[in-house]
Write a protein that holds these residues in place. Sequence first.
Motif, short mmCIF file in Angstrom:
data_model
loop_
_atom_site.label_atom_id
_atom_site.label_comp_id
_atom_site.label_asym_id
_atom_site.label_seq_id
_atom_site.Cartn_x
_atom_site.Cartn_y
_atom_site.Cartn_z
N UNK A 58 0.84 -1.18 0.00
CA UNK A 58 0.00 0.00 0.00
C UNK A 58 0.88 1.23 0.00
N UNK A 59 0.28 2.41 -0.03
CA UNK A 59 1.08 3.64 -0.06
C UNK A 59 1.69 3.94 1.31
N UNK A 60 2.99 4.21 1.33
CA UNK A 60 3.63 4.63 2.58
C UNK A 60 3.22 6.07 2.86
N UNK A 61 3.10 6.40 4.13
CA UNK A 61 2.55 7.70 4.53
C UNK A 61 3.59 8.70 5.00
N UNK A 62 4.76 8.19 5.48
CA UNK A 62 5.74 9.13 6.02
C UNK A 62 7.13 8.52 6.00
N UNK A 63 8.12 9.40 6.09
CA UNK A 63 9.51 8.98 6.19
C UNK A 63 9.70 8.15 7.46
N UNK A 64 9.07 8.59 8.53
CA UNK A 64 9.18 7.88 9.81
C UNK A 64 8.61 6.47 9.71
N UNK A 65 7.52 6.32 8.97
CA UNK A 65 6.94 4.99 8.79
C UNK A 65 7.92 4.06 8.10
N UNK A 66 8.58 4.55 7.04
CA UNK A 66 9.55 3.71 6.33
C UNK A 66 10.73 3.34 7.23
N UNK A 74 14.73 -5.29 10.21
CA UNK A 74 16.17 -5.57 10.24
C UNK A 74 16.80 -5.43 11.61
N UNK A 75 16.12 -4.71 12.49
CA UNK A 75 16.71 -4.43 13.79
C UNK A 75 17.72 -3.29 13.72
N UNK A 76 17.80 -2.60 12.56
CA UNK A 76 18.72 -1.48 12.39
C UNK A 76 17.93 -0.23 12.03
N UNK A 77 18.49 0.93 12.28
CA UNK A 77 17.82 2.19 11.95
C UNK A 77 18.26 2.65 10.62
#
Length: 196
Positions: free
Chosen positions: A177-185, A193-196
Amino acid sequence: MERVSQDSLRNRIIPTLVVLIVVALLGLFAYAMWFSGDSTSLASGGRINTVGRLIRFENRTAPSFSLQTLDGQQISLEHFRGKTVVLNFWGSWCPPCEDEAPVLRDFAATLDENTVIVGIDIWDQPEAAQAFLEKHDLTYPNAVDDNGRTTIDYGVSGVPETFFIGPDGALLGKYNGPVKSVEQLHGFIQELTGAG
């Protein structure tokens, strides 16, 4: 005489009812196939994913691909080995892809050398795809899946659909579906992944 008329009437009504029921069931089946799930069908042959859902994968290897970008460069999944890859399937004809494009552009600007985003345009016209990139100022690599092989290999059912691939080539999950924000990604990457 009346018995013959009732039998004759029954012999005409029952087959007619059966035909009407079969036609109605076929119509319902066709409607369900055309408008199934959380997607909307388009005349272009593509489907639009409107409701996002993160799906985690276990023990899967991301299908390899080698594609040409819209600016003529050759890219492959192997080029990005050792990095987390965010692989976004999109189409210029897709309204949620229009909404998502600025988010992806802004997300790309936040990435370090360990994460990349790659777009794959599907079910589209080259001129429309190029105009889409220019309109949204998308400068990260965007390839075209001309023959549909990569789309099939990844099991894409509609756009937008975003896959997450680990540095070792493991297919970690997808968001259909469409991602809504940079923070969501960034949150999806953290979760998968357990990584930022």
